[in-house]
Design an enzyme around this catalytic site. Structure first.
Site, PDB file in Angstrom:
ATOM      1  N   GLY A 265     -12.232   7.516  32.635  1.00 57.45           N
ATOM      2  CA  GLY A 265     -11.543   6.965  31.468  1.00 57.45           C
ATOM      3  C   GLY A 265     -12.403   6.932  30.215  1.00 57.45           C
TER       4      GLY A 265
ATOM      5  N   ASN B  43     -13.915  12.668  36.683  1.00 53.38           N
ATOM      6  CA  ASN B  43     -14.395  12.808  38.064  1.00 53.38           C
ATOM      7  C   ASN B  43     -13.497  12.098  39.080  1.00 53.38           C
ATOM      8  OD1 ASN B  43     -15.171  10.289  37.007  1.00 53.38           O
ATOM      9  ND2 ASN B  43     -16.867  10.092  38.445  1.00 53.38           N
TER      10      ASN B  43
END
Length: 243
Positions: free
Chosen positions: A94, A118
Site C-alpha cells: 500500500g 508484494n
C-alpha cells in the site's frame, strides 16, 4: 503531508480516514496547488495496508476498511493538485500504491528502501485497480512479472523500470521534491489538470463503476479460512521479529 503512525506507518482505518479528510480539505482550498507526500519516520515511507484490520475481524469491518482504501486511492489518483512522493524509506504494498498515485516520485538512494506491490508474498492478491495503477506506470510485461513474484525493487532497479522518476542521496529527497514541484506548478493550472484527468479517468472509472462489487470480493476473499490463517501466521512472524 507527513505520515506518522508508528512504528511503520501502516494504513490503519484511522490513518486512512485522516488522510482522506486532509486531502479533501486541501482540494477544497484553492490556495493549495501541490502536495508532497513523505514520512516523518526515517527508513519507512509506509508499510502499506494494516494487516491487523484484515485479520480476525467481522465482515462489516472488512467492508468499512476496504471502502476507506478505495477512497484514499481515488482521492490521490484523481487529485487536482500536483502530488509528489518524497520516498524517504521502504515502500512496500500500500505504501507503493500511494506513491504510484503521485505525479512524480523521488526515492532516496538507500539499498534498504525497496518499493513494490508484494501482496502475493503474503498469500493475498493485489486488486485490479492496484494492478492497473502499476501497469500504467511500468508497462504490462514488467508489471505482470512484478505482481506474480511480489517483487520489491531497490532504488536502481525501481528507476530502471520506471517505478520512480528520480533516485537522489537521502539528504536531498525533500529539496529535489520541492524543485520538481516548482517545475510542475509553472504549467498553466487548468491545462495540466484537464490533461491529468484525461490520462487517468478511464482507470479510475473502472473502480468507480464497481466499487460495491470490489468491496464484496475483498470481504469474501479476506474472510476465507485459508487467507485468515496465512495472515495470522505472517502477523505472528512479525511479532517474533519485534520480540
Amino acid at each position: 503531508m507527513k505520515f506518522k503512525n508508528p512504528p511503520v506507518n501502516s494504513l490503519s482505518l484511522e490513518l486512512l480516514t485522516e488522510l482522506v479528510i486532509s486531502l479533501e480539505k486541501l482540494e477544497n482550498d484553492k490556495s493549495f496547488r501541490g502536495l508532497i507526500l513523505t514520512s516523518d519516520r526515517p527508513g519507512i515511507f509506509s508499510a502499506g495496508l494494516d494487516l491487523r484490520e484484515m485479520c480476525g475481524r467481522n465482515p462489516a469491518h472488512y467492508a468499512e476498511y476496504w471502502r476507506a482504501v478505495q477512497e484514499l486511492w481515488l482521492r490521490l489518483y484523481l487529485s487536482n493538485m500536483v502530488v509528489i512522493s518524497a520516498i524517504n524509506g521502504a515502500s512496500p504494498a500500500g505504501g507503493c500504491l500511494m506513491a504510484l498515485c503521485s505525479d512524480y516520485r523521488v526515492l532516496a538512494d538507500n539499498p534498504k528502501y525497496n518499493i513494490g506491490l508484494n501482496e502475493t508474498l503474503l498469500g493475498i492478491v493485489a486488486p485490479f485497480w492496484f494492478k492497473d495503477t502499476l501497469v500504467n506506470t511500468i508497462g504490462h510485461r514488467t508489471a505482470e512479472r512484478a505482481l506474480q513474484l511480489g517483487l520489491l525493487f531497490p532504488p536502481a532497479d525501481a528507476l530502471q523500470v520506471g517505478m520512480v522518476d528520480q533516485v537522489v542521496p537521502e539528504d536531498q529527497v525533500q529539496s529535489k521534491a520541492l524543485s520538481v514541484m516548482a517545475q510542475w506548478l509553472a504549467i498553466p493550472e487548468h491545462a495540466r489538470q484537464l490533461t491529468k484527468n484525461m490520462m487517468r479517468k478511464a482507470t479510475a472509472d473502472l473502480l468507480i463503476k464497481q466499487r460495491e462489487a470490489d468491496i464484496q470480493n475483498f470481504v469474501s476473499f479476506i474472510s476465507k479460512d485459508s487467507i485468515q490463517k496465512s495472515l495470522h501466521i505472517y502477523l505472528e512472524k512479525l511479532k517474533q521479529k519485534k520480540g
